[in-house]
Design an enzyme around this catalytic site. Structure first.
Site, PDB file in Angstrom:
ATOM      1  N   ASP A 303      96.806 -72.527   7.837  1.00 61.19           N
ATOM      2  CA  ASP A 303      96.137 -73.817   7.668  1.00 61.19           C
ATOM      3  C   ASP A 303      97.162 -74.841   7.211  1.00 61.19           C
ATOM      4  O   ASP A 303      98.105 -74.501   6.476  1.00 61.19           O
ATOM      5  CB  ASP A 303      95.002 -73.727   6.654  1.00 61.19           C
ATOM      6  N   LYS A 400      80.431 -81.589  21.956  1.00 61.47           N
ATOM      7  CA  LYS A 400      80.909 -82.937  22.280  1.00 61.47           C
ATOM      8  C   LYS A 400      81.920 -82.934  23.415  1.00 61.47           C
ATOM      9  O   LYS A 400      82.323 -83.989  23.902  1.00 61.47           O
ATOM     10  CB  LYS A 400      81.494 -83.589  21.026  1.00 61.47           C
ATOM     11  N   SER A 443      82.579 -79.000   6.435  1.00 58.69           N
ATOM     12  CA  SER A 443      83.270 -80.181   5.912  1.00 58.69           C
ATOM     13  C   SER A 443      83.207 -81.312   6.922  1.00 58.69           C
ATOM     14  O   SER A 443      83.426 -81.120   8.112  1.00 58.69           O
ATOM     15  CB  SER A 443      84.731 -79.824   5.613  1.00 58.69           C
ATOM     16  N   THR A 463      72.411 -93.291  11.511  1.00 54.52           N
ATOM     17  CA  THR A 463      72.915 -94.239  12.512  1.00 54.52           C
ATOM     18  C   THR A 463      71.814 -94.808  13.390  1.00 54.52           C
ATOM     19  O   THR A 463      71.842 -95.985  13.745  1.00 54.52           O
ATOM     20  CB  THR A 463      73.974 -93.561  13.393  1.00 54.52           C
ATOM     21  N   ARG A 530      77.946 -95.256  15.643  1.00 55.46           N
ATOM     22  CA  ARG A 530      79.357 -95.496  15.395  1.00 55.46           C
ATOM     23  C   ARG A 530      80.151 -95.364  16.692  1.00 55.46           C
ATOM     24  O   ARG A 530      79.639 -94.837  17.689  1.00 55.46           O
ATOM     25  CB  ARG A 530      79.859 -94.501  14.342  1.00 55.46           C
TER      26      ARG A 530
END
Length: 606
Positions: A303, A400, A443, A463, A530
């Site tokens: 990481d 996405k 997160s 939103t 957004r």
């Protein structure tokens, strides 16, 4: 202290067996035993008591705790009495006592069952009555009669909880009772029921994700009482508390437990070296926990965040001391560093979870960073896995990436295509991508944001009132990634069953209610979509089809089209510089990912 109590119970049992013996003679001779038969009764009494004592030992009757006597214990008692009666009869018939009344041998076991059963039932009644008057918290149970019965069994014998009523979603249940606890009304009448029985809390017994749980949340808020549920099976196993716990968001959204091929995953991981990039993140750290559970000999954790890798090291050393963990600070954008680590440890399986995933941040000012980490980082990790001879490489992708409207999604779609391209160069390694939606509590996700806004007193910012997203829990996501890695053939893209999409505004309302507030106290405000966001996420692109797999929550996405030129992609991103123009970068992305359609030009000067 236990031995005197056990001795007292043994003595009482044998005394009741002896009483049943005399009562059998008494009933046989119409309530008056002739003198000549009193001797026979006395002579057979010792045999009867000894026979029953031996039978009760064999049937383990004296191991029972009378306070918790139920049907299983009564069935064992019946077995003991039947065996004891049979032994008694066999011995007395073998002795051939003259004129012995054989009907006594049938009457006595029946009377023994009545007396011993009554003793146990009476003791349990006394204990439960004492508990009921002992000041336990008054709890209202939410659920059908079957669900309530399971909850009552879980609370049985508890001095902390006192069930005082049930509200059921089934109208025909109203007015009925179970274990002397009455169904007071429907779930919509929860506030009135709480007031009627002075309940201090409500325990939801309905299954996770059901509408009853959501209605109970609304009712509990109206009644001003906390909402509890029983621990999940994994919490019982981890001994995180033996009693009810507060309802969490995962309980309300609800997902079926993941079915894992435990044997296959153990065979894949056990005794092997496994490497995880992005190991300090939400998904990466959960992958590490699951991998350790399946017996990996060495776990190589990478990481870029020093603190995240330190936290993971502390946790895994405490929970899996037998496993050798190796913890590296490493950026997947540095191929030499990545290759050096992989060549040193030669992992059998590589899980690639390192990525930038925040849509608005990657949409403005940081577009080139998304390409460098999500595209080049993935390319580096995939190449290294092939060069070191790993058996499997699994990339974590996202919903996405389907018909992307933002740079982050387009970068992940391009990364999927590069993994497929790399797969053709290393046939000994299976390269798989796994695509799923939002993960609860990860997160940067919406749940921690909402929680912090609620803690500050609001408002909670959403939103758009119609925006929806797919959600799953962190453990479920990690487990399905492991399962896909086990099942996948090289070049496949797996799509996870994300269940039904959830409206974000409903998610916000549930979190407000779970915090013990109302929407009047913590308002919801709408701030508009957004940059790069869309109302509805998709799991499959328009030109893709899926085929089922043996696992009910996994499907394989099949897509056509040419794969990108690996060297050309790497060369363009390297030559783009530190801050390429946004339109130039998006134009190039559209060439690589034809389904990418940004909503409009973003002003880079902002």
């Amino acid at each position: 202290m236990q031995w005197p109590r056990r001795a007292a119970r043994v003595t009482l049992d044998l005394a009741l067996v002896a009483l049943a013996w005399w009562l059998a003679f008494w009933l046989r001779f119409n309530l008056e035993v002739p003198g000549e038969f009193i001797g026979l009764a006395s002579e057979g009494l010792g045999i009867c008591v000894v026979a029953y004592a031996a039978a009760f030992v064999v049937a383990r009757v004296w191991r029972h705790v009378w306070s918790y006597t139920g049907l299983p214990e009564l069935r064992q008692l019946v077995v003991g009495i039947v065996v004891g009666g049979a032994i008694t009869g066999a011995l007395l018939l073998a002795l051939r006592l003259p004129n012995f009344p054989r009907s006594v041998l049938l009457l006595q076991p029946v009377l023994a069952l009545v007396l011993l059963g009554a003793a146990r039932a009476g003791w349990r009644t006394v204990v439960e009555s004492r508990s009921a008057h002992g000041g336990g918290r008054r709890v209202l149970i939410v659920g059908s009669l079957q669900d309530a019965a399971d909850a009552l069994r879980a609370l049985k014998g508890s001095h902390e909880w006192l069930p005082v009523g049930i509200v059921s979603p089934i109208p025909s249940d109203v007015g009925r009772s179970i274990q002397d606890v009455r169904v007071l009304g429907g779930v919509d009448a929860m506030a009135q029921a709480c007031a009627e029985v002075q309940a201090q809390t409500a325990l939801v017994a309905s299954p996770p994700g059901s509408d009853d749980r959501r209605q109970a949340l609304l009712g509990a808020t109206d009644a001003g009482i906390p909402l509890l549920t029983l621990p999940r099976p994994d919490e019982w196993l981890k001994a995180q508390g033996a009693g009810p716990r507060r309802v969490e968001l995962e309980d309300l959204l609800g997902r079926e437990p993941v079915q894992l091929d435990e044997a296959g995953l153990s065979d894949l991981m056990s005794g092997q070296t496994v490497l995880v990039t992005g190991a300090g993140g939400s998904i990466g750290s959960e992958l590490c926990r699951q991998i350790a559970r399946f017996g990996a000999a060495r776990l190589v954790c990478l990481d870029i965040s020093e603190y995240a890798i330190y936290e993971l090291e502390q946790e895994l050393r405490a929970s899996h001391p037998q496993m050798r963990g190796l913890y590296y600070t490493c950026n997947v954008r540095e191929p030499q560093r990545l290759a050096a680590i992989a060549q040193r440890h030669r992992p059998a399986v590589v899980f690639h979870a390192a990525a930038y995933k925040h849509v608005p941040l990657m949409e403005q000012l940081n577009e080139i960073e998304a390409l460098r980490t999500n595209v080049i980082g993935t390319l580096n990790a995939a190449r290294v896995a092939g060069e070191c001879g790993a058996r499997r490489f699994v990339m974590i992708s996202t919903d996405k990436a389907v018909n992307p409207t933002n740079v982050m999604g387009a970068s992940k779609r391009l990364a999927e295509m590069l993994v497929q391209a790399v797969a053709g160069r290393y046939p000994q390694t299976r390269f798989v991508s796994v695509r799923f939606g939002n993960v609860l509590g990860s997160s940067g996700s919406v749940v921690p944001l909402f929680a912090s806004q609620i803690a500050r007193g609001g408002p909670v910012t959403v939103t758009h009132p119609e925006i929806v997203r797919y959600f799953m829990t962190i453990p479920e996501a990690a487990q399905l990634v492991l399962q896909a890695g086990l099942m996948g053939q090289s070049g496949e893209i797996f799509v996870l069953d994300m269940g039904e999409p959830v409206r974000i505004v409903e998610l916000a309302r549930m979190l407000i209610r779970l915090s013990g507030h109302s929407e009047q106290e913590i308002p919801i405000s709408y701030i508009g979509l957004r940059p790069g966001e869309k109302l509805y996420e998709e799991l499959l692109a328009n030109d893709e089809t899926t085929v089922p797999t043996p696992h009910p929550k996994l499907r394989v996405a099949k897509s056509g089209g040419a794969l990108p030129d690996i060297e050309a992609v790497a060369k363009w991103i390297e030559g783009a510089g530190a801050a390429p123009a946004g339109e130039l970068l998006r134009g190039w992305l559209r060439e690589q990912v034809p389904e990418y359609s940004p909503p409009g030009t973003v002003d880079q000067a902002a």
